[in-house]
Design a protein around this motif. Structure first.
Motif, PDB file in Angstrom:
ATOM      1  N   ALA A  63       0.825  -1.202   0.000  1.00  0.00           N
ATOM      2  CA  ALA A  63       0.000   0.000   0.000  1.00  0.00           C
ATOM      3  C   ALA A  63       0.861   1.255   0.000  1.00  0.00           C
ATOM      4  O   ALA A  63       2.077   1.208   0.223  1.00  0.00           O
ATOM      5  N   GLU A  64       0.203   2.374  -0.235  1.00  0.00           N
ATOM      6  CA  GLU A  64       0.833   3.690  -0.134  1.00  0.00           C
ATOM      7  C   GLU A  64       0.254   4.418   1.070  1.00  0.00           C
ATOM      8  O   GLU A  64      -0.968   4.446   1.260  1.00  0.00           O
ATOM      9  N   VAL A  65       1.115   4.983   1.887  1.00  0.00           N
ATOM     10  CA  VAL A  65       0.657   5.737   3.053  1.00  0.00           C
ATOM     11  C   VAL A  65      -0.014   7.024   2.577  1.00  0.00           C
ATOM     12  O   VAL A  65       0.548   7.779   1.780  1.00  0.00           O
ATOM     13  N   VAL A  66      -1.231   7.259   3.074  1.00  0.00           N
ATOM     14  CA  VAL A  66      -2.005   8.443   2.702  1.00  0.00           C
ATOM     15  C   VAL A  66      -1.977   9.497   3.808  1.00  0.00           C
ATOM     16  O   VAL A  66      -1.874  10.695   3.541  1.00  0.00           O
ATOM     17  N   GLU A  67      -2.056   9.038   5.059  1.00  0.00           N
ATOM     18  CA  GLU A  67      -2.116   9.967   6.190  1.00  0.00           C
ATOM     19  C   GLU A  67      -1.580   9.253   7.422  1.00  0.00           C
ATOM     20  O   GLU A  67      -1.729   8.032   7.559  1.00  0.00           O
ATOM     21  N   THR A  68      -0.956  10.000   8.322  1.00  0.00           N
ATOM     22  CA  THR A  68      -0.434   9.408   9.554  1.00  0.00           C
ATOM     23  C   THR A  68      -0.885  10.213  10.758  1.00  0.00           C
ATOM     24  O   THR A  68      -1.098  11.430  10.680  1.00  0.00           O
ATOM     25  N   GLY A  69      -1.013   9.517  11.896  1.00  0.00           N
ATOM     26  CA  GLY A  69      -1.328  10.186  13.145  1.00  0.00           C
ATOM     27  C   GLY A  69      -0.117  10.921  13.699  1.00  0.00           C
ATOM     28  O   GLY A  69       1.025  10.703  13.264  1.00  0.00           O
ATOM     29  N   GLY A  70      -0.364  11.748  14.694  1.00  0.00           N
ATOM     30  CA  GLY A  70       0.695  12.598  15.225  1.00  0.00           C
ATOM     31  C   GLY A  70       1.824  11.860  15.904  1.00  0.00           C
ATOM     32  O   GLY A  70       2.930  12.410  16.043  1.00  0.00           O
ATOM     33  N   ALA A  71       1.599  10.611  16.342  1.00  0.00           N
ATOM     34  CA  ALA A  71       2.645   9.857  17.033  1.00  0.00           C
ATOM     35  C   ALA A  71       3.465   8.973  16.102  1.00  0.00           C
ATOM     36  O   ALA A  71       4.428   8.341  16.544  1.00  0.00           O
ATOM     37  N   VAL A  72       3.102   8.910  14.820  1.00  0.00           N
ATOM     38  CA  VAL A  72       3.829   8.056  13.870  1.00  0.00           C
ATOM     39  C   VAL A  72       5.111   8.764  13.455  1.00  0.00           C
ATOM     40  O   VAL A  72       5.084   9.909  12.992  1.00  0.00           O
ATOM     41  N   ARG A  73       6.242   8.087  13.600  1.00  0.00           N
ATOM     42  CA  ARG A  73       7.548   8.689  13.329  1.00  0.00           C
ATOM     43  C   ARG A  73       8.272   8.063  12.135  1.00  0.00           C
ATOM     44  O   ARG A  73       9.073   8.729  11.484  1.00  0.00           O
ATOM     45  N   ARG A  74       8.017   6.808  11.840  1.00  0.00           N
ATOM     46  CA  ARG A  74       8.824   6.098  10.843  1.00  0.00           C
ATOM     47  C   ARG A  74       8.302   6.243   9.419  1.00  0.00           C
ATOM     48  O   ARG A  74       9.025   5.950   8.463  1.00  0.00           O
ATOM     49  N   PHE A  75       7.066   6.689   9.259  1.00  0.00           N
ATOM     50  CA  PHE A  75       6.465   6.725   7.929  1.00  0.00           C
ATOM     51  C   PHE A  75       5.761   8.058   7.704  1.00  0.00           C
ATOM     52  O   PHE A  75       5.361   8.735   8.650  1.00  0.00           O
ATOM     53  N   ARG A  76       5.613   8.387   6.416  1.00  0.00           N
ATOM     54  CA  ARG A  76       4.933   9.629   6.055  1.00  0.00           C
ATOM     55  C   ARG A  76       4.153   9.400   4.764  1.00  0.00           C
ATOM     56  O   ARG A  76       4.397   8.415   4.038  1.00  0.00           O
ATOM     57  N   PRO A  77       3.214  10.283   4.439  1.00  0.00           N
ATOM     58  CA  PRO A  77       2.436  10.113   3.211  1.00  0.00           C
ATOM     59  C   PRO A  77       3.335   9.966   1.985  1.00  0.00           C
ATOM     60  O   PRO A  77       4.339  10.659   1.837  1.00  0.00           O
ATOM     61  N   GLY A  78       2.949   9.026   1.128  1.00  0.00           N
ATOM     62  CA  GLY A  78       3.719   8.740  -0.078  1.00  0.00           C
ATOM     63  C   GLY A  78       4.611   7.527   0.039  1.00  0.00           C
ATOM     64  O   GLY A  78       5.053   6.982  -0.979  1.00  0.00           O
ATOM     65  N   ASP A  79       4.907   7.078   1.266  1.00  0.00           N
ATOM     66  CA  ASP A  79       5.744   5.890   1.438  1.00  0.00           C
ATOM     67  C   ASP A  79       5.009   4.645   0.950  1.00  0.00           C
ATOM     68  O   ASP A  79       3.802   4.491   1.164  1.00  0.00           O
ATOM     69  N   ARG A  80       5.751   3.747   0.316  1.00  0.00           N
ATOM     70  CA  ARG A  80       5.204   2.456  -0.097  1.00  0.00           C
ATOM     71  C   ARG A  80       5.558   1.424   0.968  1.00  0.00           C
ATOM     72  O   ARG A  80       6.717   1.343   1.398  1.00  0.00           O
ATOM     73  N   VAL A  81       4.573   0.637   1.395  1.00  0.00           N
ATOM     74  CA  VAL A  81       4.770  -0.252   2.541  1.00  0.00           C
ATOM     75  C   VAL A  81       4.111  -1.608   2.308  1.00  0.00           C
ATOM     76  O   VAL A  81       3.126  -1.722   1.576  1.00  0.00           O
ATOM     77  N   VAL A  82       4.689  -2.630   2.942  1.00  0.00           N
ATOM     78  CA  VAL A  82       4.023  -3.914   3.099  1.00  0.00           C
ATOM     79  C   VAL A  82       3.247  -3.855   4.410  1.00  0.00           C
ATOM     80  O   VAL A  82       3.768  -3.388   5.431  1.00  0.00           O
ATOM     81  N   VAL A  83       1.997  -4.323   4.387  1.00  0.00           N
ATOM     82  CA  VAL A  83       1.163  -4.307   5.585  1.00  0.00           C
ATOM     83  C   VAL A  83       0.974  -5.741   6.069  1.00  0.00           C
ATOM     84  O   VAL A  83       0.281  -6.528   5.425  1.00  0.00           O
ATOM     85  N   PRO A  84       1.593  -6.135   7.178  1.00  0.00           N
ATOM     86  CA  PRO A  84       1.398  -7.489   7.700  1.00  0.00           C
ATOM     87  C   PRO A  84      -0.073  -7.761   7.999  1.00  0.00           C
ATOM     88  O   PRO A  84      -0.811  -6.861   8.402  1.00  0.00           O
ATOM     89  N   PHE A  85      -0.489  -9.011   7.809  1.00  0.00           N
ATOM     90  CA  PHE A  85      -1.904  -9.318   8.007  1.00  0.00           C
ATOM     91  C   PHE A  85      -2.281  -9.364   9.477  1.00  0.00           C
ATOM     92  O   PHE A  85      -3.426  -9.098   9.847  1.00  0.00           O
ATOM     93  N   GLN A  86      -1.326  -9.697  10.360  1.00  0.00           N
ATOM     94  CA  GLN A  86      -1.616  -9.755  11.788  1.00  0.00           C
ATOM     95  C   GLN A  86      -1.558  -8.359  12.392  1.00  0.00           C
ATOM     96  O   GLN A  86      -0.643  -7.590  12.112  1.00  0.00           O
ATOM     97  N   ILE A  87      -2.530  -8.043  13.228  1.00  0.00           N
ATOM     98  CA  ILE A  87      -2.546  -6.760  13.926  1.00  0.00           C
ATOM     99  C   ILE A  87      -1.770  -6.924  15.227  1.00  0.00           C
ATOM    100  O   ILE A  87      -2.087  -7.798  16.043  1.00  0.00           O
ATOM    101  N   CYS A  88      -0.747  -6.101  15.425  1.00  0.00           N
ATOM    102  CA  CYS A  88       0.070  -6.243  16.633  1.00  0.00           C
ATOM    103  C   CYS A  88       0.613  -4.884  17.053  1.00  0.00           C
ATOM    104  O   CYS A  88       0.882  -4.024  16.213  1.00  0.00           O
TER     105      CYS A  88
END
Length: 237
Positions: A63-88
């Protein structure tokens, strides 16, 4: 937004649902770019797994990151990411021990696309997906290849790696037996990873084994076994 849901065996449907949105400062919103089907998705749709519908489908995706919350530090909008299926959460004692499928915060088995067992986290076959604990969850794909090459890194590829790689590390060049059948994509990944890691002979057993040698380099052991069984049953002349 649009979302593909499993309704009942043999029926899936695109539905209009409220847009996914940030709910905590640790969240990210992502737009799926490539979604692949897991073997269990086929089983769900064909009624081979007793999951009652309706619920959103899809749990392996890039996926492509569209928006991040205020506490997210490692990613920003536009980043391409793999999203693990497990929520952790990545922070509890189980997550820090690598037991991400038993996260104390999200709950054991929490996952996308499997609401009856994984909870109501939505599915990857949607216009937008909310990712909680984004800094812990999201993974930047290495190598810069096409997203189609790493979509299964959400689930199937790591499953196969841990089933094959540790044993070939202990016994380099060992022969490998791969049993296909219901989980065919996982089985074929196992063949590919075993070859890449230098396995010796690789036998692939399946009910439709003909032709696997030319595509995967593995010997179709099941075809040979069926031929021998048929010859043994044939009346002598």
């Amino acid at each position: 937004m649009r979302q593909l849901s499993f309704v009942e065996p043999g029926t899936v449907r695109w539905e209009e649902t409220p847009d996914a949105r940030l709910e905590t400062p640790d969240d990210a919103l992502v737009r799926p770019l490539v979604v692949t089907t897991c073997d269990i998705d086929h089983a769900i749709v064909h009624g081979l797994v007793p999951f009652p519908g309706p619920f959103p489908l899809g749990h392996e995706f890039v996926a492509e990151v569209v928006e991040t919350g205020g506490a997210v530090r490692r990613f920003r909008p536009g980043d391409r990411v793999v999203v693990p299926f497990q929520i952790c959460c990545g922070r509890c004692d189980r997550c820090t021990r690598g037991l991400t499928g038993s996260c104390r915060t999200a709950g054991p088995g929490a996952a996308y696309g499997m609401k009856p067992t994984g909870g109501d986290w939505g599915g990857a076959l949607a216009d937008l997906v909310r990712v909680p604990f984004a800094d812990a969850m999201l993974v930047e794909p290495a190598g810069g290849g096409p997203p189609t090459a790493v979509a299964s890194a959400s689930d199937n590829l790591p499953d196969v790696w841990r089933a094959v790689a540790p044993f070939l590390a202990e016994s380099p060049g060992a022969d490998v037996l791969v049993v296909g059948g219901w989980g065919r994509s996982i089985a074929l990944y196992a063949v590919a990873i075993a070859r890449a890691l230098g396995a010796g002979r690789i036998d692939y057993i399946d009910t439709i084994a003909s032709g696997w040698r030319s595509r995967s380099g593995s010997a179709p052991a099941a075809s040979r076994a069926r031929r021998r069984a048929a010859q043994a049953r044939s009346p002598s002349r």
